[in-house]
Design an enzyme around this catalytic site. Structure first.
Site, PDB file in Angstrom:
ATOM      1  N   THR A   1      -0.220   2.450   7.039  1.00 11.39           N
ATOM      2  CA  THR A   1      -0.269   1.207   6.273  1.00 11.39           C
ATOM      3  C   THR A   1      -0.220   0.010   7.223  1.00 11.39           C
ATOM      4  OG1 THR A   1       0.840  -0.195   4.642  1.00 11.39           O
ATOM      5  CG2 THR A   1       2.244   1.343   5.846  1.00 11.39           C
ATOM      6  N   GLY A   2      -0.964  -1.012   6.887  1.00 12.87           N
ATOM      7  CA  GLY A   2      -1.013  -2.207   7.730  1.00 12.87           C
ATOM      8  C   GLY A   2      -2.439  -2.715   7.760  1.00 12.87           C
TER       9      GLY A   2
ATOM     10  N   THR B   1       0.841  -1.209   0.000  1.00 16.83           N
ATOM     11  CA  THR B   1       0.000   0.000   0.000  1.00 16.83           C
ATOM     12  C   THR B   1       0.870   1.251   0.000  1.00 16.83           C
ATOM     13  OG1 THR B   1      -1.974  -0.877   1.003  1.00 16.83           O
ATOM     14  CG2 THR B   1      -1.416   1.321   1.658  1.00 16.83           C
TER      15      THR B   1
ATOM     16  N   GLY C   1      -5.959  -2.664   8.081  1.00 17.11           N
ATOM     17  CA  GLY C   1      -6.892  -1.550   8.135  1.00 17.11           C
ATOM     18  C   GLY C   1      -7.810  -1.586   9.342  1.00 17.11           C
TER      19      GLY C   1
ATOM     20  N   ARG D   1     -15.376  -5.153   1.318  1.00 17.98           N
ATOM     21  CA  ARG D   1     -14.616  -4.745   2.516  1.00 17.98           C
ATOM     22  C   ARG D   1     -13.924  -3.400   2.250  1.00 17.98           C
ATOM     23  NH1 ARG D   1      -8.909  -3.498   3.507  1.00 17.98           N
ATOM     24  NH2 ARG D   1      -8.481  -3.945   5.673  1.00 17.98           N
ATOM     25  N   VAL D   2     -14.049  -2.482   3.189  1.00 19.43           N
ATOM     26  CA  VAL D   2     -13.353  -1.195   3.091  1.00 19.43           C
ATOM     27  C   VAL D   2     -12.372  -1.131   4.251  1.00 19.43           C
ATOM     28  CG1 VAL D   2     -13.613   1.320   3.181  1.00 19.43           C
ATOM     29  CG2 VAL D   2     -15.312  -0.060   1.967  1.00 19.43           C
ATOM     30  N   GLY D   3     -11.158  -0.715   3.958  1.00 19.56           N
ATOM     31  CA  GLY D   3     -10.139  -0.616   5.007  1.00 19.56           C
ATOM     32  C   GLY D   3     -10.017   0.786   5.570  1.00 19.56           C
ATOM     33  N   ASP D   4      -8.887   1.045   6.171  1.00 17.32           N
ATOM     34  CA  ASP D   4      -8.643   2.333   6.832  1.00 17.32           C
ATOM     35  C   ASP D   4      -8.244   3.441   5.860  1.00 17.32           C
ATOM     36  OD1 ASP D   4      -6.232   0.785   6.360  1.00 17.32           O
ATOM     37  OD2 ASP D   4      -5.165   2.417   7.380  1.00 17.32           O
TER      38      ASP D   4
HETATM   39  N1  ASP Z   1      -4.218  -0.538   5.207  1.00 21.03           N
HETATM   40  C1  ASP Z   1      -4.572  -1.250   4.010  1.00 21.03           C
HETATM   41  C2  ASP Z   1      -5.930  -1.875   4.209  1.00 21.03           C
HETATM   42  O1  ASP Z   1      -6.172  -2.455   5.235  1.00 21.03           O
HETATM   43  C3  ASP Z   1      -3.606  -2.321   3.638  1.00 21.03           C
HETATM   44  C4  ASP Z   1      -2.143  -1.969   3.672  1.00 21.03           C
HETATM   45  O2  ASP Z   1      -1.767  -0.943   4.231  1.00 21.03           O
HETATM   46  O3  ASP Z   1      -1.315  -2.712   3.113  1.00 21.03           O
HETATM   47  O4  ASP Z   1      -6.726  -1.817   3.322  1.00 21.03           O
END
Ligand code: ASP
Length: 313
Positions: A233-234, A182, A236, A210-213
Site C-alpha cells: 500500500t502506498g 487501501t 502505486g 490511471r491504474v496503480g500497483d
Molecule cells: N497503492 C494504491 C494505488 O496507488 C493506493 C494506496 O495504497 O493507498 O493505487
C-alpha cells in the site's frame, strides 16, 4: 523449526501520514475493524478453509467497511468518479486474477477471483471487466453506494491544492483530514499454501484511467508457496517501478534471506532507489508475519501461527 499445521494471517488498511488518527475514538474504530476481519479469517482457516479463501474473504470484508479506500469507501478520481483496482494470487500454482478501472462493483476482489477461476486471462480492465462481471452474474451497485460526503470533500480539497494524494496523505502539517486506506489480506493455511489479495480505489484526484500497483502482479501483490505472500500500500507508481512485492520474493529465493529480512531489504531498496512512499505486509513460507513501511504509519494487523490477534498503526 517446521510450522506446518499452523496458520497465519495479515491484513492492512493503508499507509500514509494518518495524522487524522489523533483521537482515541478514530484509532479504536480502525483497530476494531482490523481485529474483527482477522477473527473472521481465523474462523475460515480453523474450519479448514484455504489461504485463498481467507485472503479473499478478509479483503471483501475490508472493502465493505467505508473507513477504508476500497470497495464502498473508495476515493474519487479527477472526475469525481470511483475507479477501482484489485488482484488476488494463489501461491500454490501462481494463478492470479486482476481487474482495473472498474466501477459499480461492490467487491472488486471477488471479480478478480472470478477472472482467475472463470477466465483464461489474468487481468481485465474497464468495460471489458464490467461485461465479464455481468456475464458472471455479479450485481452492479449504483454510484450513490460510493459517493460519501467525506469522499466528495476530500476530492474538493485535493482539487483546490492541485494535487493527487494518497488517501492517508498529510495535506498540511496540522490539517490532515483523510480518513481511509487501501486494503490488503495475505494468508498461509495449515497446509503451507500462501495467498495474497489487494484492493483499492487508488489515489485521490487521480487521472481518469490511471491504474496503480494494486492489480499488477509482482508490484502490489504477490504469492508463491516457495517464498512468501505480500500485499503493498502506498504510491502505486513507486511500487510499479520497483516491482516491490516480487523483489521481496526474489530476495528470499535468490539471496537466501528469510521473509522478515527480505521485507526489510525490500523496503530499504524501495526507499534508496526511488524514495518510495508506502509499506508492505509479508507472510513467509514458515508462517512468520513481517511488515515494513517508509510512511509515518501503516494500519495493519496479524495472527501469527494461530496465536493472538494484533492490530496497530
Ligand atoms: N497503492 C494504491 C494505488 O496507488 C493506493 C494506496 O495504497 O493507498 O493505487
Amino acid at each position: 523449526m517446521s510450522q506446518t499445521g499452523t496458520y497465519s494471517l495479515m491484513v492492512h488498511g493503508g499507509a500514509g501520514a494518518l495524522d487524522n488518527v489523533k483521537d482515541e475514538k478514530t484509532a479504536v474504530r480502525y483497530l476494531e475493524s482490523i481485529r474483527s476481519v482477522l477473527e473472521h479469517g481465523r474462523e475460515i482457516l480453523e474450519l479448514g478453509g484455504s489461504a485463498l479463501q481467507a485472503a479473499e474473504t478478509c479483503a471483501s470484508l475490508l472493502e465493505d467497511d467505508p473507513v477504508f479506500n476500497a470497495g464502498c469507501g473508495s476515493v474519487l478520481n479527477e472526475n469525481g468518479k470511483v475507479e477501482m483496482d484489485a488482484a488476488i494470487m494463489d501461491g500454490r500454482d501462481l494463478s492470479a486474477g486482476a481487474v482495473a478501472g472498474v466501477e459499480n462493483i461492490a467487491n472488486p476482489i471477488q471479480l478478480a477471483r472470478l477472472v482467475m477461476s472463470e477466465s483464461e486471462h489474468v487481468m481485465l480492465i474497464g468495460e471489458g471487466a464490467m461485461r465479464f462481471a455481468d456475464h458472471c452474474g455479479m450485481e452492479r451497485v449504483p454510484e450513490s453506494y460510493f459517493l460519501t460526503p467525506d469522499r466528495i470533500a476530500q476530492l474538493e480539497e485535493a482539487r483546490l491544492k492541485h494535487k493527487i494524494m494518497l488517501d492517508h496523505d498529510s495535506t498540511e502539517e496540522d490539517t490532515e483530514d483523510q480518513k481511509y486506506g487501501t486494503i490488503g489480506a495475505i494468508a498461509r493455511d495449515p497446509q503451507g499454501n500462501l495467498a495474497a489479495a489487494t484492493s483499492t480505489g487508488g489515489i485521490v484526484n487521480k487521472r481518469m484511467g490511471r491504474v496503480g500497483d494494486s492489480p499488477i502482479i509482482g508490484a502490489g501483490v504477490y504469492a508463491d508457496n516457495e517464498t512468501c505472500a505480500v500485499s503493498a500500500t502506498g504510491y502505486g507508481e513507486d511500487f510499479m517501478r520497483s516491482v516491490l512485492c516480487k523483489t521481496i520474493a526474489d530476495f528470499i529465493s535468490m539471496k537466501g534471506m528469510d521473509a522478515e529480512a527480505a521485507t526489510k531489504a525490500g523496503i530499504e531498496y524501495f526507499h534508496r532507489k526511488l524514495k518510495g512512499r508506502g509499506g508492505v505486509i509479508t507472510i513467509g513460507q514458515d508462517g512468520k508475519c513481517s511488515s515494513a513501511f517508509t510512511t509515518k504509519k501503516m494500519i495493519h494487523g496479524w495472527i501469527e501461527h494461530g496465536a493472538e490477534t494484533h492490530a496497530r498503526f
